[in-house]
Design an enzyme around this catalytic site. Sequence first.
Site, PDB file in Angstrom:
ATOM      1  N   TYR A 252       3.869   0.687   2.338  1.00  0.00           N
ATOM      2  CA  TYR A 252       3.876  -0.625   3.430  1.00  0.00           C
ATOM      3  C   TYR A 252       3.759  -1.817   2.605  1.00  0.00           C
ATOM      4  O   TYR A 252       3.102  -1.815   1.904  1.00  0.00           O
ATOM      5  CB  TYR A 252       2.355  -0.499   3.938  1.00  0.00           C
ATOM      6  CG  TYR A 252       2.085   0.825   4.538  1.00  0.00           C
ATOM      7  CD1 TYR A 252       2.076   0.724   6.096  1.00  0.00           C
ATOM      8  CD2 TYR A 252       1.579   1.877   3.905  1.00  0.00           C
ATOM      9  CE1 TYR A 252       1.251   2.173   6.595  1.00  0.00           C
ATOM     10  CE2 TYR A 252       1.307   3.172   4.504  1.00  0.00           C
ATOM     11  CZ  TYR A 252       1.181   3.117   5.843  1.00  0.00           C
ATOM     12  OH  TYR A 252       0.567   4.319   6.652  1.00  0.00           O
TER      13      TYR A 252
ATOM     14  N   ASN B 252       0.798  -1.115  -0.175  1.00  0.00           N
ATOM     15  CA  ASN B 252      -0.061   0.127  -0.029  1.00  0.00           C
ATOM     16  C   ASN B 252       0.713   1.370  -0.106  1.00  0.00           C
ATOM     17  O   ASN B 252       1.840   1.404   0.320  1.00  0.00           O
ATOM     18  CB  ASN B 252      -0.852   0.005   1.104  1.00  0.00           C
ATOM     19  CG  ASN B 252      -1.959  -1.112   1.244  1.00  0.00           C
ATOM     20  OD1 ASN B 252      -2.480  -1.576   0.388  1.00  0.00           O
ATOM     21  ND2 ASN B 252      -2.066  -1.834   2.523  1.00  0.00           N
TER      22      ASN B 252
ATOM     23  N   ASP C  63     -10.458   7.360  13.251  1.00  0.00           N
ATOM     24  CA  ASP C  63      -9.110   7.188  14.206  1.00  0.00           C
ATOM     25  C   ASP C  63      -9.533   7.943  15.548  1.00  0.00           C
ATOM     26  O   ASP C  63      -9.042   7.444  16.787  1.00  0.00           O
ATOM     27  CB  ASP C  63      -7.843   7.878  13.806  1.00  0.00           C
ATOM     28  CG  ASP C  63      -7.289   7.096  12.778  1.00  0.00           C
ATOM     29  OD1 ASP C  63      -7.587   5.794  12.342  1.00  0.00           O
ATOM     30  OD2 ASP C  63      -6.285   7.651  11.945  1.00  0.00           O
TER      31      ASP C  63
ATOM     32  N   HIS D 196      -3.579   1.553  14.129  1.00  0.00           N
ATOM     33  CA  HIS D 196      -4.366   0.233  13.433  1.00  0.00           C
ATOM     34  C   HIS D 196      -3.637  -1.027  13.559  1.00  0.00           C
ATOM     35  O   HIS D 196      -2.271  -1.194  13.537  1.00  0.00           O
ATOM     36  CB  HIS D 196      -4.328   0.595  11.718  1.00  0.00           C
ATOM     37  CG  HIS D 196      -4.897   1.952  11.654  1.00  0.00           C
ATOM     38  ND1 HIS D 196      -4.500   2.828  10.721  1.00  0.00           N
ATOM     39  CD2 HIS D 196      -6.093   2.504  12.266  1.00  0.00           C
ATOM     40  CE1 HIS D 196      -5.402   3.744  10.715  1.00  0.00           C
ATOM     41  NE2 HIS D 196      -5.913   3.634  11.458  1.00  0.00           N
TER      42      HIS D 196
ATOM     43  N   LYS E 173       4.316  -5.992   9.144  1.00  0.00           N
ATOM     44  CA  LYS E 173       4.406  -4.788   8.305  1.00  0.00           C
ATOM     45  C   LYS E 173       5.845  -4.451   7.735  1.00  0.00           C
ATOM     46  O   LYS E 173       6.539  -4.362   8.985  1.00  0.00           O
ATOM     47  CB  LYS E 173       3.548  -3.595   8.550  1.00  0.00           C
ATOM     48  CG  LYS E 173       2.249  -3.726   8.672  1.00  0.00           C
ATOM     49  CD  LYS E 173       1.483  -2.480   9.167  1.00  0.00           C
ATOM     50  CE  LYS E 173      -0.092  -2.681   9.359  1.00  0.00           C
ATOM     51  NZ  LYS E 173      -0.627  -1.447   9.731  1.00  0.00           N
TER      52      LYS E 173
END
Length: 181
Positions: free
Chosen positions: A132, A48, A168, A62, A72
Amino acid sequence: MIFTESVLKGSYVIDLTPLADDRGWFARTFCKNEFAAIGHTKEWVQMNHSFTKNKGSIRGMHFQMDPFKECKLVRCISGVVFDVIIDLRKDSPTFLQWFGVELSAANRKMIYIPEGFAHGFQTLSDNCELVYNHTQFYTKEAEGGVRYNDEKINIQWPLPLFDISERDNTHPKLDDNFKGI
């Protein structure tokens, strides 16, 4: 690449080791063998790219829950961010501790985030872009979040908080019954 384990076991700050000449530089951002040396053997299945335009913006914190927990690998390719991870692993000695590192296009650092961590960042400049890699496909039903300003975690953001999404802002704060993921 140079892997330096952070204070949160299993997470690493990775310095690229560019080969430079008068034309510029070249650096490897992934090598299966080098990542296997830190215990990473999973396949990267999704990549991403995010863009955040305003300095001080917060994105996070997250994570994905079982059975979709993910590793990640995060790299800033434009601008400067303060990248933060929280250890949510219930059996970890660093459970509910956080770690932050500055990632920028200039310092060429990456952060490796193992399964069981929440992730987010604050932009320290305008026009930030992050790339990412993920070991799981995004699964909406498995997404979770921790409030970026949860007093139980007490992240020390470097700038005043600015431009936070409704999503968020509505992540729950952790209560004393939170047992980890």
